[in-house]
Design a protein around this motif. Sequence first.
Motif, PDB file in Angstrom:
ATOM      1  N   PHE A   1       0.640  -1.150   0.025  1.00 22.57           N
ATOM      2  CA  PHE A   1      -0.080   0.044   0.037  1.00 22.57           C
ATOM      3  C   PHE A   1       1.033   1.028   0.133  1.00 22.57           C
ATOM      4  O   PHE A   1       1.969   1.116   0.460  1.00 22.57           O
ATOM      5  N   VAL A   2       0.383   2.304  -0.436  1.00 23.44           N
ATOM      6  CA  VAL A   2       1.297   3.723  -0.750  1.00 23.44           C
ATOM      7  C   VAL A   2       1.774   3.800   0.812  1.00 23.44           C
ATOM      8  O   VAL A   2       3.043   4.079   0.989  1.00 23.44           O
ATOM      9  N   LYS A   3       0.997   3.710   1.881  1.00 19.49           N
ATOM     10  CA  LYS A   3       1.645   4.068   3.200  1.00 19.49           C
ATOM     11  C   LYS A   3       2.893   3.105   3.551  1.00 19.49           C
ATOM     12  O   LYS A   3       3.747   3.658   4.221  1.00 19.49           O
ATOM     13  N   ASP A   4       2.798   2.217   3.166  1.00 19.32           N
ATOM     14  CA  ASP A   4       4.045   1.173   3.217  1.00 19.32           C
ATOM     15  C   ASP A   4       5.250   1.590   2.571  1.00 19.32           C
ATOM     16  O   ASP A   4       6.318   1.565   3.256  1.00 19.32           O
ATOM     17  N   LEU A   5       4.961   2.031   1.604  1.00 23.83           N
ATOM     18  CA  LEU A   5       6.172   2.434   0.671  1.00 23.83           C
ATOM     19  C   LEU A   5       6.702   3.708   1.131  1.00 23.83           C
ATOM     20  O   LEU A   5       8.074   3.917   1.392  1.00 23.83           O
ATOM     21  N   VAL A   6       5.682   4.806   1.644  1.00 22.19           N
ATOM     22  CA  VAL A   6       6.369   5.965   2.300  1.00 22.19           C
ATOM     23  C   VAL A   6       7.151   5.942   3.481  1.00 22.19           C
ATOM     24  O   VAL A   6       8.204   6.363   3.588  1.00 22.19           O
ATOM     25  N   GLU A   7       6.624   4.630   4.381  1.00 24.29           N
ATOM     26  CA  GLU A   7       7.120   4.133   5.443  1.00 24.29           C
ATOM     27  C   GLU A   7       8.669   3.807   5.314  1.00 24.29           C
ATOM     28  O   GLU A   7       9.623   4.085   6.208  1.00 24.29           O
ATOM     29  N   ARG A   8       8.774   2.992   4.148  1.00 27.98           N
ATOM     30  CA  ARG A   8      10.247   2.284   3.934  1.00 27.98           C
ATOM     31  C   ARG A   8      11.201   3.216   3.359  1.00 27.98           C
ATOM     32  O   ARG A   8      12.276   2.824   3.039  1.00 27.98           O
ATOM     33  N   MET A   9      10.778   4.339   2.797  1.00 25.28           N
ATOM     34  CA  MET A   9      11.774   5.174   2.338  1.00 25.28           C
ATOM     35  C   MET A   9      12.394   6.095   3.014  1.00 25.28           C
ATOM     36  O   MET A   9      11.880   6.613   3.937  1.00 25.28           O
TER      37      MET A   9
ATOM     38  N   PRO B   1       8.963  10.917   2.164  1.00 20.86           N
ATOM     39  CA  PRO B   1       8.609  11.759   1.227  1.00 20.86           C
ATOM     40  C   PRO B   1       7.086  12.093   1.388  1.00 20.86           C
ATOM     41  O   PRO B   1       6.545  11.081   2.248  1.00 20.86           O
ATOM     42  N   PRO B   2       6.470  13.192   1.349  1.00 19.36           N
ATOM     43  CA  PRO B   2       4.985  13.242   1.366  1.00 19.36           C
ATOM     44  C   PRO B   2       4.164  12.211   0.708  1.00 19.36           C
ATOM     45  O   PRO B   2       4.472  11.680  -0.251  1.00 19.36           O
ATOM     46  N   TYR B   3       3.173  11.603   1.536  1.00 13.00           N
ATOM     47  CA  TYR B   3       2.414  10.544   0.831  1.00 13.00           C
ATOM     48  C   TYR B   3       1.748  10.763  -0.451  1.00 13.00           C
ATOM     49  O   TYR B   3       1.829  10.045  -1.413  1.00 13.00           O
ATOM     50  N   ASN B   4       1.304  12.183  -0.629  1.00  8.09           N
ATOM     51  CA  ASN B   4       0.592  12.617  -1.809  1.00  8.09           C
ATOM     52  C   ASN B   4       1.593  12.418  -3.142  1.00  8.09           C
ATOM     53  O   ASN B   4       1.042  12.049  -4.198  1.00  8.09           O
ATOM     54  N   THR B   5       2.674  12.802  -2.865  1.00  8.88           N
ATOM     55  CA  THR B   5       3.575  12.749  -3.913  1.00  8.88           C
ATOM     56  C   THR B   5       3.819  11.592  -4.382  1.00  8.88           C
ATOM     57  O   THR B   5       3.727  11.126  -5.516  1.00  8.88           O
TER      58      THR B   5
ATOM     59  N   SER C   1       0.918  10.096  -6.290  1.00  5.20           N
ATOM     60  CA  SER C   1       1.074  10.401  -7.602  1.00  5.20           C
ATOM     61  C   SER C   1       2.049   9.542  -8.457  1.00  5.20           C
ATOM     62  O   SER C   1       1.657   9.347  -9.684  1.00  5.20           O
ATOM     63  N   VAL C   2       3.060   9.362  -7.944  1.00  3.92           N
ATOM     64  CA  VAL C   2       4.092   8.816  -8.775  1.00  3.92           C
ATOM     65  C   VAL C   2       3.784   7.398  -8.930  1.00  3.92           C
ATOM     66  O   VAL C   2       3.926   6.727  -9.912  1.00  3.92           O
ATOM     67  N   VAL C   3       3.046   6.699  -7.785  1.00  3.77           N
ATOM     68  CA  VAL C   3       2.811   5.418  -7.858  1.00  3.77           C
ATOM     69  C   VAL C   3       1.515   5.317  -9.184  1.00  3.77           C
ATOM     70  O   VAL C   3       1.483   4.395  -9.899  1.00  3.77           O
ATOM     71  N   ARG C   4       0.484   6.369  -9.270  1.00  4.98           N
ATOM     72  CA  ARG C   4      -0.325   6.019 -10.129  1.00  4.98           C
ATOM     73  C   ARG C   4       0.000   6.370 -11.549  1.00  4.98           C
ATOM     74  O   ARG C   4      -0.136   5.807 -12.586  1.00  4.98           O
ATOM     75  N   ILE C   5       1.131   7.055 -11.762  1.00  2.00           N
ATOM     76  CA  ILE C   5       1.919   7.402 -12.922  1.00  2.00           C
ATOM     77  C   ILE C   5       2.627   5.949 -13.254  1.00  2.00           C
ATOM     78  O   ILE C   5       2.313   5.576 -14.670  1.00  2.00           O
ATOM     79  N   LEU C   6       3.233   5.548 -12.463  1.00  3.04           N
ATOM     80  CA  LEU C   6       3.744   3.906 -12.772  1.00  3.04           C
ATOM     81  C   LEU C   6       2.809   2.909 -13.106  1.00  3.04           C
ATOM     82  O   LEU C   6       3.097   2.072 -14.089  1.00  3.04           O
ATOM     83  N   GLU C   7       1.643   2.975 -12.565  1.00  2.00           N
ATOM     84  CA  GLU C   7       0.588   2.054 -12.888  1.00  2.00           C
ATOM     85  C   GLU C   7       0.263   2.441 -14.208  1.00  2.00           C
ATOM     86  O   GLU C   7      -0.134   1.866 -15.185  1.00  2.00           O
ATOM     87  N   SER C   8       0.108   3.711 -14.740  1.00  4.77           N
ATOM     88  CA  SER C   8      -0.547   3.976 -16.041  1.00  4.77           C
ATOM     89  C   SER C   8       0.474   3.818 -17.044  1.00  4.77           C
ATOM     90  O   SER C   8       0.226   3.557 -18.141  1.00  4.77           O
ATOM     91  N   LYS C   9       1.832   3.650 -16.594  1.00  3.38           N
ATOM     92  CA  LYS C   9       2.942   3.386 -17.724  1.00  3.38           C
ATOM     93  C   LYS C   9       3.195   1.956 -17.651  1.00  3.38           C
ATOM     94  O   LYS C   9       4.018   1.446 -18.272  1.00  3.38           O
ATOM     95  N   GLY C  10       2.189   1.235 -17.012  1.00  4.95           N
ATOM     96  CA  GLY C  10       2.263  -0.260 -17.040  1.00  4.95           C
ATOM     97  C   GLY C  10       3.632  -0.969 -16.144  1.00  4.95           C
ATOM     98  O   GLY C  10       3.550  -2.292 -16.257  1.00  4.95           O
ATOM     99  N   PHE C  11       3.867  -0.297 -15.117  1.00  6.55           N
ATOM    100  CA  PHE C  11       4.958  -0.812 -14.313  1.00  6.55           C
ATOM    101  C   PHE C  11       4.273  -1.537 -13.101  1.00  6.55           C
ATOM    102  O   PHE C  11       5.000  -2.598 -12.627  1.00  6.55           O
ATOM    103  N   LEU C  12       3.249  -0.857 -12.789  1.00  4.72           N
ATOM    104  CA  LEU C  12       2.651  -1.406 -11.368  1.00  4.72           C
ATOM    105  C   LEU C  12       1.251  -2.008 -12.179  1.00  4.72           C
ATOM    106  O   LEU C  12       0.513  -1.644 -12.856  1.00  4.72           O
ATOM    107  N   GLY C  13       0.799  -3.028 -11.265  1.00  2.00           N
ATOM    108  CA  GLY C  13      -0.868  -3.370 -11.191  1.00  2.00           C
ATOM    109  C   GLY C  13      -1.171  -3.089 -10.036  1.00  2.00           C
ATOM    110  O   GLY C  13      -0.441  -2.744  -8.673  1.00  2.00           O
ATOM    111  N   TYR C  14      -2.453  -3.412  -9.674  1.00  2.00           N
ATOM    112  CA  TYR C  14      -3.395  -3.381  -8.318  1.00  2.00           C
ATOM    113  C   TYR C  14      -4.403  -4.215  -8.226  1.00  2.00           C
ATOM    114  O   TYR C  14      -5.066  -4.592  -9.261  1.00  2.00           O
TER     115      TYR C  14
END
Length: 118
Positions: A23-31, A35-39, A42-55
Amino acid sequence: MEELTRTEERVMQAIWELKEPFFVKDLVERMPEKPPYNTIASVVRILESKGFLGYKAYGRTYEYFPKIAKADYRKSGFQKLLSDYFDGSAMGLLSFMAKEEQITPEQIEQLRKLIDEN
């Protein structure tokens, strides 16, 4: 495979390190830089739209997972580097590395063994 920006690649590197759906919160916690959650969202949504991530959706919450393996991205990036900067020549790349990166005799011997094996 589409190229990633530096920020997208940095986030993808963190995702590959997780080695599990997240989940995004898990990713933010491990970085490390937290970085800010919203940032990151947004990057995760872009990665999903580029086909790098599924959900997988759980109501309005999304659990993400990588669709592209790190090894596949590395291979694609290497092929692009080789074609863009060395005219597709492995010899050109190795020559550059030998001259510019000051490869040690031990490393050259390891390369010879690798070449002989393949």
